[in-house]
Structures are given as C-alpha cells and as structure tokens.
Design a protein around this motif. Structure first.
Motif, PDB file in Angstrom:
ATOM      1  N   ARG A  38       0.764  -1.343   0.018  1.00 58.91           N
ATOM      2  CA  ARG A  38       0.005  -0.148  -0.007  1.00 58.91           C
ATOM      3  C   ARG A  38       1.009   1.276  -0.113  1.00 58.91           C
ATOM      4  O   ARG A  38       0.482   2.281  -0.543  1.00 58.91           O
ATOM      5  N   SER A  39       1.838   1.192   0.453  1.00 58.38           N
ATOM      6  CA  SER A  39       2.963   2.293   0.648  1.00 58.38           C
ATOM      7  C   SER A  39       3.420   2.924  -0.659  1.00 58.38           C
ATOM      8  O   SER A  39       3.623   3.848  -0.896  1.00 58.38           O
ATOM      9  N   VAL A  40       3.501   1.934  -1.668  1.00 56.72           N
ATOM     10  CA  VAL A  40       4.010   2.227  -2.976  1.00 56.72           C
ATOM     11  C   VAL A  40       3.240   3.140  -3.522  1.00 56.72           C
ATOM     12  O   VAL A  40       3.592   4.174  -4.110  1.00 56.72           O
ATOM     13  N   THR A  41       1.744   2.865  -3.689  1.00 55.17           N
ATOM     14  CA  THR A  41       1.067   4.155  -3.992  1.00 55.17           C
ATOM     15  C   THR A  41       0.868   5.302  -3.122  1.00 55.17           C
ATOM     16  O   THR A  41       0.846   6.466  -3.677  1.00 55.17           O
ATOM     17  N   ALA A  42       1.079   5.188  -1.734  1.00 59.98           N
ATOM     18  CA  ALA A  42       1.006   6.167  -0.880  1.00 59.98           C
ATOM     19  C   ALA A  42       2.133   7.232  -1.264  1.00 59.98           C
ATOM     20  O   ALA A  42       1.964   8.415  -1.249  1.00 59.98           O
ATOM     21  N   GLN A  43       3.438   6.486  -1.274  1.00 57.99           N
ATOM     22  CA  GLN A  43       4.666   7.448  -1.477  1.00 57.99           C
ATOM     23  C   GLN A  43       4.682   8.020  -2.940  1.00 57.99           C
ATOM     24  O   GLN A  43       4.931   9.229  -3.118  1.00 57.99           O
ATOM     25  N   TYR A  44       3.962   7.361  -3.844  1.00 60.46           N
ATOM     26  CA  TYR A  44       4.097   7.638  -5.411  1.00 60.46           C
ATOM     27  C   TYR A  44       2.929   8.945  -5.191  1.00 60.46           C
ATOM     28  O   TYR A  44       3.233  10.064  -5.846  1.00 60.46           O
ATOM     29  N   ALA A  45       1.981   9.025  -4.549  1.00 60.92           N
ATOM     30  CA  ALA A  45       0.793   9.942  -4.417  1.00 60.92           C
ATOM     31  C   ALA A  45       1.409  11.112  -4.099  1.00 60.92           C
ATOM     32  O   ALA A  45       1.382  12.465  -4.351  1.00 60.92           O
ATOM     33  N   GLU A  46       2.177  10.897  -2.817  1.00 57.90           N
ATOM     34  CA  GLU A  46       2.614  12.360  -2.153  1.00 57.90           C
ATOM     35  C   GLU A  46       3.796  12.881  -3.115  1.00 57.90           C
ATOM     36  O   GLU A  46       3.727  13.931  -3.154  1.00 57.90           O
ATOM     37  N   GLY A  47       4.671  11.938  -3.568  1.00 56.60           N
ATOM     38  CA  GLY A  47       5.632  12.552  -4.645  1.00 56.60           C
ATOM     39  C   GLY A  47       5.349  13.436  -5.566  1.00 56.60           C
ATOM     40  O   GLY A  47       5.757  14.424  -6.088  1.00 56.60           O
ATOM     41  N   TYR A  48       4.483  12.840  -6.237  1.00 59.97           N
ATOM     42  CA  TYR A  48       3.642  13.295  -7.296  1.00 59.97           C
ATOM     43  C   TYR A  48       3.048  14.802  -7.249  1.00 59.97           C
ATOM     44  O   TYR A  48       2.987  15.565  -7.841  1.00 59.97           O
ATOM     45  N   ARG A  49       2.412  14.935  -6.172  1.00 61.31           N
ATOM     46  CA  ARG A  49       1.711  16.006  -5.840  1.00 61.31           C
ATOM     47  C   ARG A  49       2.924  17.370  -5.329  1.00 61.31           C
ATOM     48  O   ARG A  49       2.382  18.570  -5.646  1.00 61.31           O
ATOM     49  N   LYS A  50       3.994  16.677  -5.334  1.00 66.47           N
ATOM     50  CA  LYS A  50       5.248  17.699  -4.972  1.00 66.47           C
ATOM     51  C   LYS A  50       6.208  17.874  -6.117  1.00 66.47           C
ATOM     52  O   LYS A  50       7.294  18.121  -5.749  1.00 66.47           O
ATOM     53  N   LYS A  51       5.654  17.345  -7.171  1.00 66.72           N
ATOM     54  CA  LYS A  51       6.626  17.417  -8.452  1.00 66.72           C
ATOM     55  C   LYS A  51       7.192  18.819  -8.694  1.00 66.72           C
ATOM     56  O   LYS A  51       8.067  18.890  -9.449  1.00 66.72           O
ATOM     57  N   ARG A  52       6.631  19.823  -8.112  1.00 68.00           N
ATOM     58  CA  ARG A  52       6.970  21.230  -8.247  1.00 68.00           C
ATOM     59  C   ARG A  52       8.321  21.295  -7.500  1.00 68.00           C
ATOM     60  O   ARG A  52       9.129  22.137  -8.113  1.00 68.00           O
ATOM     61  N   TYR A  53       8.846  20.390  -6.742  1.00 67.70           N
ATOM     62  CA  TYR A  53      10.031  20.205  -6.124  1.00 67.70           C
ATOM     63  C   TYR A  53      10.714  18.752  -6.520  1.00 67.70           C
ATOM     64  O   TYR A  53      10.741  17.976  -5.908  1.00 67.70           O
ATOM     65  N   PRO A  54      11.682  19.114  -7.716  1.00 67.32           N
ATOM     66  CA  PRO A  54      12.092  17.874  -8.230  1.00 67.32           C
ATOM     67  C   PRO A  54      13.190  16.852  -7.129  1.00 67.32           C
ATOM     68  O   PRO A  54      12.817  15.772  -7.388  1.00 67.32           O
ATOM     69  N   LEU A  55      13.825  17.507  -6.345  1.00 71.42           N
ATOM     70  CA  LEU A  55      14.309  16.705  -5.400  1.00 71.42           C
ATOM     71  C   LEU A  55      13.518  15.971  -4.591  1.00 71.42           C
ATOM     72  O   LEU A  55      13.685  14.528  -4.286  1.00 71.42           O
TER      73      LEU A  55
END
Length: 121
Positions: A38-55
């Motif tokens: 479940r964490s695969v999708t959770a981490q992905y979603a969090e990161g994708y929402r913050k794509k404004r910050y590439p690092l």
C-alpha cells in the motif's frame, strides 16, 4: 498514471492473497506485506503532488520503489513459508517489476513527469 493503477491493483491482489495467511502471521508477514504494498501508491501520490520540487519528487519516487522491492521480498517469504504457491504470486511479482521499471524511469527522468528545476537567473 499507470504506475499508480498497477501498484494499486497489485496491493489489492496481495490483500486478497494474504487473507489466507495463518493467524500467527497477522502482526508480522500479513501486516508487513500489506503495508509495504500500500505504501507504494501512498509514496507515489505524495511525491507526484510535490513534483514542483524535483528533489522531493525523486526522493518520494525512490521511497516508493523501495517499498515495491520490500513487497517482493515479503511475497518470497510467503511462498517459502508455504502459505501460497509460487504461481499465485508470479502475476503480482510481474506487476511489481513493471512498477519498478516505471518508477525507475521517473527517478532517472523527473522532467518527463513535470518535475522542473526553477530557472536560475
């Protein structure tokens, strides 16, 4: 995105499969494989929402990829312990391999997914 869809489907397949694990695994293998998948999708979603910050984007995609790899290990344990058959986890493993490839591309090429470094002036 496809990576989210495939990872979500894999997590749901794991949930169904893990219902057959013995009760003594409830707080160990069952919990671990469900949480990591479940964490695969959770981490992905969090990161994708913050794509404004590439690092941050790359860091979260890396975390998601790590959870994906952890899920593969827990599935290997489930087979080794005799809770499920290899042919039952093979389709899920194939999905996790696909997810890993997609996440790897996102990590290596964040700009393809909308992550942009601010212009330096």
């Amino acid at each position: 995105m496809k990576v989210y869809q495939v990872a979500f489907e894999a997590a749901m397949m794991i949930f169904q499969l893990s219902k057959r694990f013995p009760p003594e695994e409830k707080y160990s293998l069952t919990d671990q494989v469900r949480r990591s998948s479940r964490s695969v999708t959770a981490q992905y979603a969090e990161g994708y929402r913050k794509k404004r910050y590439p690092l941050h984007f790359v860091a979260k995609m890396t975390d998601s990829d790590g959870e994906n790899a952890e899920t593969q290990v827990w599935l290997q344990y489930a087979v080794a312990c005799g809770y499920v058959k290899q042919e039952e986890v093979d389709p899920i493993i194939e999905m996790t391999i696909e997810v890993g490839k997609m996440l790897g591309d996102m990590i290596e090429n964040p700009e393809k997914y909308g992550a942009r470094y601010p212009d330096k002036k």
